[in-house]
Design a protein around this motif. Sequence first.
Motif, PDB file in Angstrom:
ATOM      1  N   ILE A  15     -46.204 -26.753  28.262  1.00 33.93           N
ATOM      2  CA  ILE A  15     -46.154 -25.397  28.814  1.00 33.93           C
ATOM      3  C   ILE A  15     -47.340 -24.801  28.512  1.00 33.93           C
ATOM      4  O   ILE A  15     -47.887 -24.602  27.339  1.00 33.93           O
ATOM      5  N   SER A  17     -48.771 -21.010  28.750  1.00 34.80           N
ATOM      6  CA  SER A  17     -47.870 -19.803  28.363  1.00 34.80           C
ATOM      7  C   SER A  17     -49.001 -18.558  28.150  1.00 34.80           C
ATOM      8  O   SER A  17     -50.234 -18.874  27.963  1.00 34.80           O
ATOM      9  N   LYS A  18     -48.536 -17.500  28.102  1.00 30.53           N
ATOM     10  CA  LYS A  18     -49.367 -16.271  27.443  1.00 30.53           C
ATOM     11  C   LYS A  18     -48.051 -15.505  26.603  1.00 30.53           C
ATOM     12  O   LYS A  18     -47.091 -15.306  27.028  1.00 30.53           O
ATOM     13  N   CYS A  21     -46.325 -12.652  28.338  1.00 30.75           N
ATOM     14  CA  CYS A  21     -45.432 -12.984  29.534  1.00 30.75           C
ATOM     15  C   CYS A  21     -43.806 -13.203  29.091  1.00 30.75           C
ATOM     16  O   CYS A  21     -43.625 -14.114  28.488  1.00 30.75           O
ATOM     17  N   SER A  24     -42.560 -16.650  30.234  1.00 32.63           N
ATOM     18  CA  SER A  24     -42.830 -17.675  29.497  1.00 32.63           C
ATOM     19  C   SER A  24     -42.206 -17.824  28.187  1.00 32.63           C
ATOM     20  O   SER A  24     -41.556 -18.930  27.747  1.00 32.63           O
ATOM     21  N   LYS A  28     -39.888 -20.968  27.142  1.00 31.18           N
ATOM     22  CA  LYS A  28     -40.066 -21.793  25.674  1.00 31.18           C
ATOM     23  C   LYS A  28     -38.718 -21.735  25.075  1.00 31.18           C
ATOM     24  O   LYS A  28     -38.202 -22.700  24.507  1.00 31.18           O
ATOM     25  N   GLU A  42     -51.033 -21.313  24.533  1.00 31.84           N
ATOM     26  CA  GLU A  42     -51.152 -20.025  24.824  1.00 31.84           C
ATOM     27  C   GLU A  42     -52.421 -19.710  25.034  1.00 31.84           C
ATOM     28  O   GLU A  42     -53.414 -19.702  24.597  1.00 31.84           O
ATOM     29  N   VAL A  65     -48.520 -18.646  34.799  1.00 33.47           N
ATOM     30  CA  VAL A  65     -47.894 -18.886  33.577  1.00 33.47           C
ATOM     31  C   VAL A  65     -46.510 -18.448  33.847  1.00 33.47           C
ATOM     32  O   VAL A  65     -46.487 -17.663  34.597  1.00 33.47           O
ATOM     33  N   PRO A  66     -45.508 -18.982  33.337  1.00 34.61           N
ATOM     34  CA  PRO A  66     -45.815 -20.438  32.622  1.00 34.61           C
ATOM     35  C   PRO A  66     -45.892 -21.316  33.767  1.00 34.61           C
ATOM     36  O   PRO A  66     -45.541 -21.341  34.916  1.00 34.61           O
ATOM     37  N   GLY A  77     -43.159 -23.275  37.719  1.00 34.86           N
ATOM     38  CA  GLY A  77     -43.040 -22.205  37.051  1.00 34.86           C
ATOM     39  C   GLY A  77     -41.696 -21.768  36.524  1.00 34.86           C
ATOM     40  O   GLY A  77     -40.746 -22.808  36.517  1.00 34.86           O
ATOM     41  N   GLU A  78     -41.353 -20.624  36.213  1.00 37.32           N
ATOM     42  CA  GLU A  78     -39.678 -20.524  35.840  1.00 37.32           C
ATOM     43  C   GLU A  78     -38.862 -20.643  36.996  1.00 37.32           C
ATOM     44  O   GLU A  78     -37.945 -21.027  36.626  1.00 37.32           O
TER      45      GLU A  78
END
Length: 102
Positions: A15, A17-18, A21, A24, A28, A42, A65-66, A77-78
């Motif tokens: 993944i 990510s930030k 976010c 994200s 996770k 990250e 992201v993600p 993504g999500e």
Amino acid sequence: MERVSRMVAEKPVVIFSKNSCCMSHTIKSLFCDLGVHPSVHELDEMQRGREIEAALSRLGCNPTVPAVFIGGELVGGENEVMSLHLQRSLKPMLKRAGALWV
């Protein structure tokens, strides 16, 4: 993009990510709840995070992201991950990638 390819080959689930976010964090959390231990990168904490984010954008990640890779393949993504989960397709995909055994 070669760097991203090497990174996604590290583990069955990767993944990007930030920390800032919220989506994200949700993705996770979903994987952890499923018993999957992804490799999480990250981007806002990495020295070359912006380079990697640009490479993810070139791969078609929008937003960047993600960004979830399963078995070395970009899932998305999500929206894509949550859709797979709601369709009950995510767990079988994780099992095939060797990220989930139960």
